[in-house]
Design an enzyme around this catalytic site. Sequence first.
Site, PDB file in Angstrom:
ATOM      1  N   GLY A 170      11.264  66.881  11.759  1.00 30.39           N
ATOM      2  CA  GLY A 170      10.551  66.021  12.705  1.00 30.39           C
ATOM      3  C   GLY A 170       9.580  66.832  13.531  1.00 30.39           C
ATOM      4  O   GLY A 170       9.013  67.824  13.056  1.00 30.39           O
ATOM      5  N   SER A 171       9.425  66.425  14.778  1.00 30.60           N
ATOM      6  CA  SER A 171       8.373  67.028  15.602  1.00 30.60           C
ATOM      7  C   SER A 171       8.883  68.224  16.414  1.00 30.60           C
ATOM      8  O   SER A 171      10.091  68.379  16.634  1.00 30.60           O
ATOM      9  CB  SER A 171       7.826  65.966  16.557  1.00 30.60           C
ATOM     10  N   PRO A 190       8.503  68.790  19.764  1.00 28.75           N
ATOM     11  CA  PRO A 190       9.213  68.456  21.015  1.00 28.75           C
ATOM     12  C   PRO A 190      10.668  68.054  20.770  1.00 28.75           C
ATOM     13  O   PRO A 190      11.561  68.436  21.528  1.00 28.75           O
ATOM     14  CB  PRO A 190       8.404  67.273  21.578  1.00 28.75           C
ATOM     15  N   THR A 191      10.915  67.286  19.703  1.00 29.42           N
ATOM     16  CA  THR A 191      12.300  66.887  19.411  1.00 29.42           C
ATOM     17  C   THR A 191      13.130  68.098  18.997  1.00 29.42           C
ATOM     18  O   THR A 191      14.301  68.215  19.377  1.00 29.42           O
ATOM     19  CB  THR A 191      12.330  65.800  18.312  1.00 29.42           C
ATOM     20  N   GLU A 227      12.677  71.661  10.209  1.00 27.13           N
ATOM     21  CA  GLU A 227      11.417  71.678   9.448  1.00 27.13           C
ATOM     22  C   GLU A 227      10.456  70.826  10.257  1.00 27.13           C
ATOM     23  O   GLU A 227      10.664  69.636  10.423  1.00 27.13           O
ATOM     24  CB  GLU A 227      11.648  71.131   8.042  1.00 27.13           C
ATOM     25  N   CYS A 256       3.740  66.400   5.747  1.00 28.09           N
ATOM     26  CA  CYS A 256       3.774  67.603   6.597  1.00 28.09           C
ATOM     27  C   CYS A 256       3.043  68.782   5.957  1.00 28.09           C
ATOM     28  O   CYS A 256       2.535  69.644   6.651  1.00 28.09           O
ATOM     29  CB  CYS A 256       5.200  67.958   6.986  1.00 28.09           C
TER      30      CYS A 256
HETATM   31  P1  ADP Z   1       8.052  62.085  14.323  1.00 26.22           P
HETATM   32  O1  ADP Z   1       6.943  62.528  15.177  1.00 26.22           O
HETATM   33  O2  ADP Z   1       7.987  62.499  12.911  1.00 26.22           O
HETATM   34  O3  ADP Z   1       8.454  60.649  14.526  1.00 26.22           O
HETATM   35  P2  ADP Z   1      10.356  62.803  15.896  1.00 26.22           P
HETATM   36  O4  ADP Z   1      10.761  64.192  16.191  1.00 26.22           O
HETATM   37  O5  ADP Z   1       9.967  61.927  17.000  1.00 26.22           O
HETATM   38  O6  ADP Z   1       9.245  62.964  14.798  1.00 26.22           O
HETATM   39  O7  ADP Z   1      11.506  62.057  15.093  1.00 26.22           O
HETATM   40  C1  ADP Z   1      12.160  62.599  13.983  1.00 26.22           C
HETATM   41  C2  ADP Z   1      13.609  62.143  13.999  1.00 26.22           C
HETATM   42  O8  ADP Z   1      14.241  62.681  15.158  1.00 26.22           O
HETATM   43  C3  ADP Z   1      13.814  60.642  14.068  1.00 26.22           C
HETATM   44  O9  ADP Z   1      14.928  60.279  13.276  1.00 26.22           O
HETATM   45  C4  ADP Z   1      14.118  60.415  15.534  1.00 26.22           C
HETATM   46  O10 ADP Z   1      14.881  59.254  15.764  1.00 26.22           O
HETATM   47  C5  ADP Z   1      14.934  61.649  15.837  1.00 26.22           C
HETATM   48  N1  ADP Z   1      15.010  62.003  17.273  1.00 26.22           N
HETATM   49  C6  ADP Z   1      14.048  61.841  18.215  1.00 26.22           C
HETATM   50  N2  ADP Z   1      14.487  62.271  19.418  1.00 26.22           N
HETATM   51  C7  ADP Z   1      15.756  62.746  19.235  1.00 26.22           C
HETATM   52  C8  ADP Z   1      16.743  63.337  20.091  1.00 26.22           C
HETATM   53  N3  ADP Z   1      16.528  63.521  21.391  1.00 26.22           N
HETATM   54  N4  ADP Z   1      17.918  63.696  19.538  1.00 26.22           N
HETATM   55  C9  ADP Z   1      18.164  63.517  18.240  1.00 26.22           C
HETATM   56  N5  ADP Z   1      17.278  62.955  17.384  1.00 26.22           N
HETATM   57  C10 ADP Z   1      16.082  62.571  17.864  1.00 26.22           C
END
Ligand code: ADP
Length: 486
Positions: free
Chosen positions: A234-235, A237-238, A256, A289
């Site tokens: 994912g991203s 920040p997350t 990743e 990605c």
């Molecule tokens: P994108 O920009 O690809 O949507 P995110 O990082 O926002 O990436 O999301 C990727 C995954 O991480 C999603 O399944 C989202 O629900 C999950 N996610 C987002 N925030 C959190 C968190 N605080 N804890 C655990 N999982 C999270």
Amino acid sequence: MTDRLMIEGVAVSPHHYIGGKRVSSPTTFETRSPMNWDNLLGNIARGDGQTADLAVTAATEAFPAWAALTSKERAAYMHRLADLIEENKEKIAIAECMDMAMLQESLELRLVPRGALNFRNYADLAVEHEERVWDSKGTHNRVIRMPAGPAVIITPWNAPFMLSTWKVAPALAAGNTVILKPAEWSPLSASLLADMVDQAGFPPGVFNVVQGMGYEVGNALVNDPRVKRISFTGSVPTARIIGKAAAENVVPFTAELGGKSCLLVFEDADIDAAAKKAAGQYDDSGQVCMCGSRIIVQESIAEEFEKKFHEYTDKHIMGDSKNGDTTMSAMIHPTHVERVMGFIERARENGDEIVRGGKKYKEDGLWVEPTLIKPKNNDSEVVQSEIFGPVLTFQTFKTEEEGVALANSTVFGLSGIVYTGSRDRAERVGRAVRGGTVWVNTFLVRDLTAPFGGIGLSGLGREGGHYALEFHSDLKTLQILEDSTS
Ligand code: ADP
């Protein structure tokens, strides 16, 4: 709440799958089709802290028996699951295409079969694994690979089925139990995977799916101290938030993350092939990605390259992803479209040159025209930030050193694409470009046993082949004093 949603004739459960049972939640969230935002596909169970607790409890209880099986016994379940994925590939492709608009044909021909292959490969790889055995300093030594415990797997909305299986398969093969939390923008295919796991006869609790928001149920999952591995895509920040939870519980964590990969073209390259591949970066509307989103071309061939690039880009067809002619799918969500349009607007304000595109394709649809931007300079936001849409930048260079320097000038390092006709340059530049994977004269060709992951802000750790099996295992060195036992 309905028991099954009907998605173009495919029945999909909107519930969680925990301990071998479908479990509902008092609240739900909507999932809509990006191809037609008015098309509400259904309301999906919105998990919370209690759901997370239930899922981790199920995975914890199922762990000892699953871990005690031999790799061969676990492999039998995984091959049955792979058979079911192959039998159901059309249904999975339909549901995923409706849910997140990836091209149905490429899902059916490429990405869903890859999901089956992920289970087969990891089943076989775990069976082939041999313990390391050696004698030294008067002791008989072994390295033993032990299952680690329940693993939480958090996936993004792009290519959700393939990515989930890529992460779930090594965890199960290593003897871990799994809780999968798919992205809230593409929840459906994970639910189909749960049906197939059920049908394949996996013991209850070995594989669980919870649906919902990352900051709610996802956050509760990664903070549970019973969880022994966290695998995330994912991203950035997350990743930072999840990384803190992993640090608190001292749990290994792979991430990743994004990319801003180069497509670096030298004057000795097959210009036509390079231009075609560059225009191909608009496939899936750039929501990949590994997308080579920064086109960097040697000055001497820039004009010829650009002409061919536009010719190939002109051939793109934006439309319904169920239609075999479509090459550019709708983007995932109106919020994401606005985000991508924001990058384009700021580029305009910054004085970057919008060479083509730069607008929505239709005001009421989720397509953005294939957009090419010549940045004012290398600091422009469109060069330095991941856009994750059909927006490519175009830069030129004079010397090889300059080209490599531009290629390596972002905080990311997921992958890179290089076009050259010289073997020496392929080796030299291939090594010099910063990225976990670098392709020369090709793109996206993957051997599933090779490591995959990012450098810098593109991630932490490696997946693929035995790298993922090791991540999901605890290694033990067992030393027995020679001649001390009979
Ligand atoms: P994108 O920009 O690809 O949507 P995110 O990082 O926002 O990436 O999301 C990727 C995954 O991480 C999603 O399944 C989202 O629900 C999950 N996610 C987002 N925030 C959190 C968190 N605080 N804890 C655990 N999982 C999270």
